[in-house]
Design a protein around this motif. Structure first.
Motif, PDB file in Angstrom:
ATOM      1  N   ASN A  38       0.847  -1.193   0.000  1.00  0.00           N
ATOM      2  CA  ASN A  38       0.000   0.000   0.000  1.00  0.00           C
ATOM      3  C   ASN A  38       0.883   1.243   0.000  1.00  0.00           C
ATOM      4  O   ASN A  38       1.958   1.266   0.616  1.00  0.00           O
ATOM      5  N   SER A  39       0.415   2.318  -0.646  1.00  0.00           N
ATOM      6  CA  SER A  39       1.060   3.621  -0.529  1.00  0.00           C
ATOM      7  C   SER A  39       0.003   4.713  -0.708  1.00  0.00           C
ATOM      8  O   SER A  39      -1.056   4.476  -1.296  1.00  0.00           O
ATOM      9  N   PHE A  40       0.298   5.887  -0.164  1.00  0.00           N
ATOM     10  CA  PHE A  40      -0.662   6.990  -0.172  1.00  0.00           C
ATOM     11  C   PHE A  40       0.025   8.276  -0.584  1.00  0.00           C
ATOM     12  O   PHE A  40       1.231   8.452  -0.385  1.00  0.00           O
ATOM     13  N   MET A  41      -0.750   9.190  -1.132  1.00  0.00           N
ATOM     14  CA  MET A  41      -0.276  10.525  -1.471  1.00  0.00           C
ATOM     15  C   MET A  41      -0.997  11.537  -0.582  1.00  0.00           C
ATOM     16  O   MET A  41      -2.225  11.479  -0.433  1.00  0.00           O
ATOM     17  N   SER A  42      -0.226  12.451   0.010  1.00  0.00           N
ATOM     18  CA  SER A  42      -0.802  13.476   0.878  1.00  0.00           C
ATOM     19  C   SER A  42      -0.460  14.861   0.349  1.00  0.00           C
ATOM     20  O   SER A  42       0.678  15.114  -0.050  1.00  0.00           O
ATOM     21  N   GLU A  43      -1.453  15.748   0.353  1.00  0.00           N
ATOM     22  CA  GLU A  43      -1.233  17.166   0.072  1.00  0.00           C
ATOM     23  C   GLU A  43      -1.477  17.903   1.373  1.00  0.00           C
ATOM     24  O   GLU A  43      -2.605  17.940   1.879  1.00  0.00           O
ATOM     25  N   LEU A  44      -0.416  18.474   1.951  1.00  0.00           N
ATOM     26  CA  LEU A  44      -0.485  18.946   3.326  1.00  0.00           C
ATOM     27  C   LEU A  44      -0.150  20.433   3.435  1.00  0.00           C
ATOM     28  O   LEU A  44       1.023  20.813   3.460  1.00  0.00           O
ATOM     29  N   PRO A  45      -1.156  21.317   3.513  1.00  0.00           N
ATOM     30  CA  PRO A  45      -0.894  22.718   3.831  1.00  0.00           C
ATOM     31  C   PRO A  45      -0.285  22.806   5.231  1.00  0.00           C
ATOM     32  O   PRO A  45      -0.683  22.061   6.131  1.00  0.00           O
ATOM     33  N   ASN A  46       0.660  23.707   5.427  1.00  0.00           N
ATOM     34  CA  ASN A  46       1.414  23.664   6.678  1.00  0.00           C
ATOM     35  C   ASN A  46       0.769  24.414   7.837  1.00  0.00           C
ATOM     36  O   ASN A  46       1.347  24.467   8.923  1.00  0.00           O
ATOM     37  N   HIS A  47      -0.440  24.958   7.637  1.00  0.00           N
ATOM     38  CA  HIS A  47      -1.120  25.645   8.734  1.00  0.00           C
ATOM     39  C   HIS A  47      -2.503  25.049   8.987  1.00  0.00           C
ATOM     40  O   HIS A  47      -3.467  25.778   9.234  1.00  0.00           O
ATOM     41  N   CYS A  48      -2.585  23.727   8.956  1.00  0.00           N
ATOM     42  CA  CYS A  48      -3.820  23.067   9.359  1.00  0.00           C
ATOM     43  C   CYS A  48      -3.479  22.031  10.425  1.00  0.00           C
ATOM     44  O   CYS A  48      -2.353  21.548  10.505  1.00  0.00           O
ATOM     45  N   GLY A  49      -4.461  21.712  11.268  1.00  0.00           N
ATOM     46  CA  GLY A  49      -4.216  20.779  12.355  1.00  0.00           C
ATOM     47  C   GLY A  49      -3.298  21.396  13.400  1.00  0.00           C
ATOM     48  O   GLY A  49      -3.024  22.603  13.405  1.00  0.00           O
ATOM     49  N   THR A  50      -2.840  20.579  14.319  1.00  0.00           N
ATOM     50  CA  THR A  50      -1.910  21.059  15.339  1.00  0.00           C
ATOM     51  C   THR A  50      -0.590  21.403  14.668  1.00  0.00           C
ATOM     52  O   THR A  50       0.080  20.543  14.117  1.00  0.00           O
ATOM     53  N   HIS A  51      -0.242  22.675  14.693  1.00  0.00           N
ATOM     54  CA  HIS A  51       0.967  23.100  13.990  1.00  0.00           C
ATOM     55  C   HIS A  51       1.694  24.198  14.757  1.00  0.00           C
ATOM     56  O   HIS A  51       1.152  24.808  15.676  1.00  0.00           O
ATOM     57  N   TYR A  52       2.914  24.412  14.355  1.00  0.00           N
ATOM     58  CA  TYR A  52       3.845  25.277  15.075  1.00  0.00           C
ATOM     59  C   TYR A  52       4.128  26.515  14.212  1.00  0.00           C
ATOM     60  O   TYR A  52       4.642  26.402  13.103  1.00  0.00           O
ATOM     61  N   ASP A  53       3.785  27.684  14.743  1.00  0.00           N
ATOM     62  CA  ASP A  53       4.074  28.939  14.059  1.00  0.00           C
ATOM     63  C   ASP A  53       5.476  29.418  14.443  1.00  0.00           C
ATOM     64  O   ASP A  53       5.723  29.806  15.590  1.00  0.00           O
ATOM     65  N   ALA A  54       6.389  29.378  13.485  1.00  0.00           N
ATOM     66  CA  ALA A  54       7.720  29.955  13.676  1.00  0.00           C
ATOM     67  C   ALA A  54       7.675  31.435  13.290  1.00  0.00           C
ATOM     68  O   ALA A  54       6.734  31.897  12.643  1.00  0.00           O
ATOM     69  N   PRO A  55       8.680  32.228  13.677  1.00  0.00           N
ATOM     70  CA  PRO A  55       8.633  33.671  13.415  1.00  0.00           C
ATOM     71  C   PRO A  55       8.403  34.050  11.964  1.00  0.00           C
ATOM     72  O   PRO A  55       7.726  35.049  11.679  1.00  0.00           O
TER      73      PRO A  55
END
Length: 224
Positions: A38-55
């Motif tokens: 099995n394999s999967f493809m993900s398209e992941l915006p970096n400001h959704c879900g639990t995420h870390y805001d850097a400066p």
């Protein structure tokens, strides 16, 4: 004992209004076309879900997620504050002032408003009417707590769609107006902590070159 303080990434979740969430599709399947895996493809915006805001998220001269030193991801001195908030209510300077002496001793502050319960019961309310950090609160934290590296909380973002304060709040916290900055972990699951003592917290980022910020898996070591 270790527990997650971050949510699993789910295509059904909501992000900041107008921003995309993760998309997942299966690329290969065991037994189809003779393939054994099995394999999967993900398209992941970096400001959704639990995420870390850097400066660099709101500060063009700020550090990106991969430029931050390790002490911004491994926390030995953690304070959990219960500051109940309802929809569209801000976390104010006054909410933190009574806890100044405690906050000055820690490198990670977790603010638990109780709003993560709304994430499941009313996702659109969680998205559109969440609590927020006021711009004044962000500047107060940066100027007052020299040891504080990061703040995390159980609502969608530093700002809220309820008002137009999101940009100045982010700027004040992330060092746009000051030399010091405090990073942020948005959309955390803090209800699971209950009244347990926190020994340490690790926020492991997804290290993609060039990103301002990224998703994090947040793991708390708690006392049984």
């Amino acid at each position: 004992m270790n527990i997650f303080l971050s949510y699993p990434l789910d295509p059904k979740d909501l992000a900041w209004p107008g921003e995309p969430t993760i998309k997942v599709r299966q690329a290969t399947q065991i037994g189809v076309d003779g393939l054994p895996f099995n394999s999967f493809m993900s398209e992941l915006p970096n400001h959704c879900g639990t995420h870390y805001d850097a400066p660099k998220h709101f500060n063009p001269n700020g550090l990106s997620i991969n430029e931050l030193p390790m002490e911004y991801f491994v926390f030995k001195n953690v304070l959990l504050l219960d500051i109940p908030k309802k929809a569209c209510e801000g976390v104010t300077v006054e909410d933190l002032k009574d806890h100044e002496d405690e906050i000055k001793k820690v490198d990670l502050l977790l603010i638990r408003t109780g709003f993560d319960k709304v994430r499941k019961s009313s996702p659109e309310t969680y998205q559109m009417e969440g609590p927020f950090l006021t711009p004044e609160t962000c500047l107060y934290m940066v100027n007052t707590f020299k040891n504080l590296k990061t703040v995390g909380f159980d609502f969608l973002a530093i700002g809220s769609p309820c008002n137009d304060l999101a940009a100045p709040a982010h700027q004040n916290l992330l060092g746009f107006n000051t030399e010091k900055f405090i990073t942020a972990i948005e959309d955390m699951h803090l209800e699971v902590l209950g009244d347990k003592k926190i020994n340490s917290v690790t926020a492991a980022p997804l290290r993609i070159v060039g990103l301002d910020s990224s998703q994090v898996s947040v793991i708390a070591d708690i006392k049984d």
